[in-house]
Design a protein around this motif. Structure first.
Motif, PDB file in Angstrom:
ATOM      1  N   ASN A  10     -67.664 -23.258 -48.748  1.00  0.00           N
ATOM      2  CA  ASN A  10     -67.462 -22.335 -47.621  1.00  0.00           C
ATOM      3  C   ASN A  10     -66.134 -21.589 -47.744  1.00  0.00           C
ATOM      4  N   ALA A  32     -64.468 -20.934 -50.566  1.00  0.00           N
ATOM      5  CA  ALA A  32     -64.528 -19.977 -51.678  1.00  0.00           C
ATOM      6  C   ALA A  32     -65.299 -18.729 -51.259  1.00  0.00           C
ATOM      7  N   GLN A  33     -66.380 -18.918 -50.501  1.00  0.00           N
ATOM      8  CA  GLN A  33     -67.147 -17.756 -50.017  1.00  0.00           C
ATOM      9  C   GLN A  33     -66.287 -16.901 -49.081  1.00  0.00           C
ATOM     10  N   VAL A  75     -63.035 -16.730 -49.052  1.00  0.00           N
ATOM     11  CA  VAL A  75     -62.020 -16.053 -49.874  1.00  0.00           C
ATOM     12  C   VAL A  75     -62.613 -14.802 -50.514  1.00  0.00           C
ATOM     13  N   ALA A  76     -63.845 -14.945 -51.069  1.00  0.00           N
ATOM     14  CA  ALA A  76     -64.492 -13.816 -51.747  1.00  0.00           C
ATOM     15  C   ALA A  76     -64.723 -12.664 -50.768  1.00  0.00           C
ATOM     16  N   LEU A  77     -65.211 -12.991 -49.562  1.00  0.00           N
ATOM     17  CA  LEU A  77     -65.515 -11.937 -48.586  1.00  0.00           C
ATOM     18  C   LEU A  77     -64.234 -11.301 -48.033  1.00  0.00           C
ATOM     19  N   ARG A 125     -61.322 -11.132 -49.627  1.00  0.00           N
ATOM     20  CA  ARG A 125     -60.737 -10.320 -50.698  1.00  0.00           C
ATOM     21  C   ARG A 125     -61.458  -8.983 -50.795  1.00  0.00           C
ATOM     22  N   ASP A 126     -62.795  -9.045 -50.635  1.00  0.00           N
ATOM     23  CA  ASP A 126     -63.582  -7.806 -50.674  1.00  0.00           C
ATOM     24  C   ASP A 126     -63.164  -6.879 -49.531  1.00  0.00           C
ATOM     25  N   GLU A 174     -59.729  -5.408 -50.299  1.00  0.00           N
ATOM     26  CA  GLU A 174     -59.788  -4.373 -51.343  1.00  0.00           C
ATOM     27  C   GLU A 174     -60.357  -3.068 -50.783  1.00  0.00           C
TER      28      GLU A 174
END
Lengths: 145, 242
Positions: A116, A118-119, A121-123, A125-126, A129
């Motif tokens: 959860n 890591a997901q 973090v990915a979202l 970061r997106d 950006e």
């Protein structure tokens, strides 16, 4: 004498076999080393305090069984074992299975939480950006006066 | 908030193929936001996907196919996408099937649509499976039928999900590795309307790690266990998944 009576005699012989002082000494020293090791790990911040009670309880149990002969023999009789060492091995195995299962449960929870995170973090970061790219557009391409 | 549906591709080390797949998807479904979830690839998957016009979300490390799918569901919910279509990034799924998968969701007839390669009767190569995979497919079709969910292709990853399915699938029950008939059963048990539509699929162009070594045995074991757990899921209405 029947076979059952012979077996019971044999078991009594096992239980009444003279105990060497070395065994008790080993148990006491082992318990103290275990307790000392746990405290050392806590002091080094390698082991968190919340994980120590179970191991200190194990050290206390081993110490008690090493000091009080009647306790271990009583347990051996109650479990139907032939020798005190069998009782110690049996209790040790039960403890190890229980603690492994406990750690497997904790590991499953941690796996879910890591996934959860890591997901997330990915979202995030997106999103960051995208925001940076959006903010950069006016600076690179200013509106005509 | 986005009005555009999301086309989800989960990719891991797909730099050599993802570009062609994205171009084919752009032609077949121009109204979709193409989302690539890069599951921690060490090659140029993310860069290639961006160059071909996809929006890319990158996992910090490899989490597994199921977790990558779920990241896509979380993204779709965050941007307010009306529905999501997912397909494989290796070019196995024919993008011409996207419209027929999304149609029942657009019309409000179904909450979750599974693309079945075995219902497809149009032009193109018939999909051939080995005997072990065929047996597995039949077993899991039989199991899902026993719970009232009739599916000819329960292992298909070509699916369309409406808002109720997305809301349910972001839950913690969703597996990190390979979500198949087990999650479909959970959806069914929660009262979601699950159906199938025919789609065309090509044979996979490279051997899957899921079909080699001990993996098939572990797959059957894991899927049996999680299907049993899914069958014990307390059933509820679609409202529960909102």
């Amino acid at each position: 004498m029947t076979d059952a009576e012979r077996l019971e005699d044999l078991r009594r012989l096992f239980l009444e076999a003279p105990e060497t002082g070395a065994t008790r000494l080993l148990a006491v020293v082992g318990a103290l080393v275990l307790a000392g090791g746990i405290l050392w790990l806590v002091r080094r911040r390698t082991l968190r305090e919340e994980y120590t009670p179970i191991w200190l309880a194990v050290a206390a149990g081993v110490l008690l069984l090493g000091l009080d002969r009647s306790l271990l023999y009583g347990l051996t009789r109650a479990l139907g074992a032939w020798s005190p060492s069998s009782t110690v091995f049996f209790l040790g195995l039960v403890f190890l299975v229980a603690i492994c299962l406990n750690y497997a449960v904790r590991l499953s929870v941690l796996t879910l939480e890591t996934k959860n995170l890591a997901q997330e973090v990915a979202l995030l970061r997106d999103a960051l950006e995208c925001r940076v790219a959006r903010d950069a557009v006016p600076a690179a391409d200013p509106e005509p006066r | 908030m986005s009005e555009r549906p999301v086309l989800l591709l989960c990719a891991y080390q797909e730099a050599t193929r993802i570009g062609d797949v994205l171009d084919a998807v752009a032609q077949a479904a121009p109204g979709y936001e193409r989302l690539v979830v890069d599951d921690g690839s060490s090659d140029a998957t993310a860069d290639v996907a961006r160059r071909h016009g996809a929006h890319v979300v990158r996992h910090p490390f490899n989490l597994g196919y199921g977790a990558a799918l779920q990241t896509g569901y979380k993204y779709a919910r965050a941007v307010g996408a009306p529905w999501l279509v997912q397909m494989d990034a290796d070019g196995q799924h024919d993008p011409s099937g996207i419209a027929s998968l999304a149609e029942p969701i657009e019309r409000g007839e179904l909450d979750l649509v599974v693309g079945s390669r075995f219902l497809f009767a149009g032009p193109g190569d018939a999909y051939a499976m080995g005997p072990v995979r065929t047996l597995g497919r039949r077993v899991f079709s039989g199991v899902s039928s026993a719970f009232g969910l009739s599916l000819t292709d329960p292992t298909s990853g070509f699916q369309a999900l409406g808002p109720h399915a997305l809301a349910l699938y972001v839950g913690d029950f969703f597996p990190c590795d390979f979500p198949d008939v087990d999650v479909l059963l959970v959806a069914h048990r929660h009262g979601l309307r699950v159906g199938e539509r025919p789609v065309h699929m090509w044979q996979s162009r490279r051997p899957s790690t899921l079909h080699s070594g001990w993996a098939p045995i572990y797959y059957v074991y894991k899927m049996s266990l999680s299907t049993w757990a899914a069958s014990r899921t307390v059933s509820g209405g679609r409202e529960g998944s909102r």
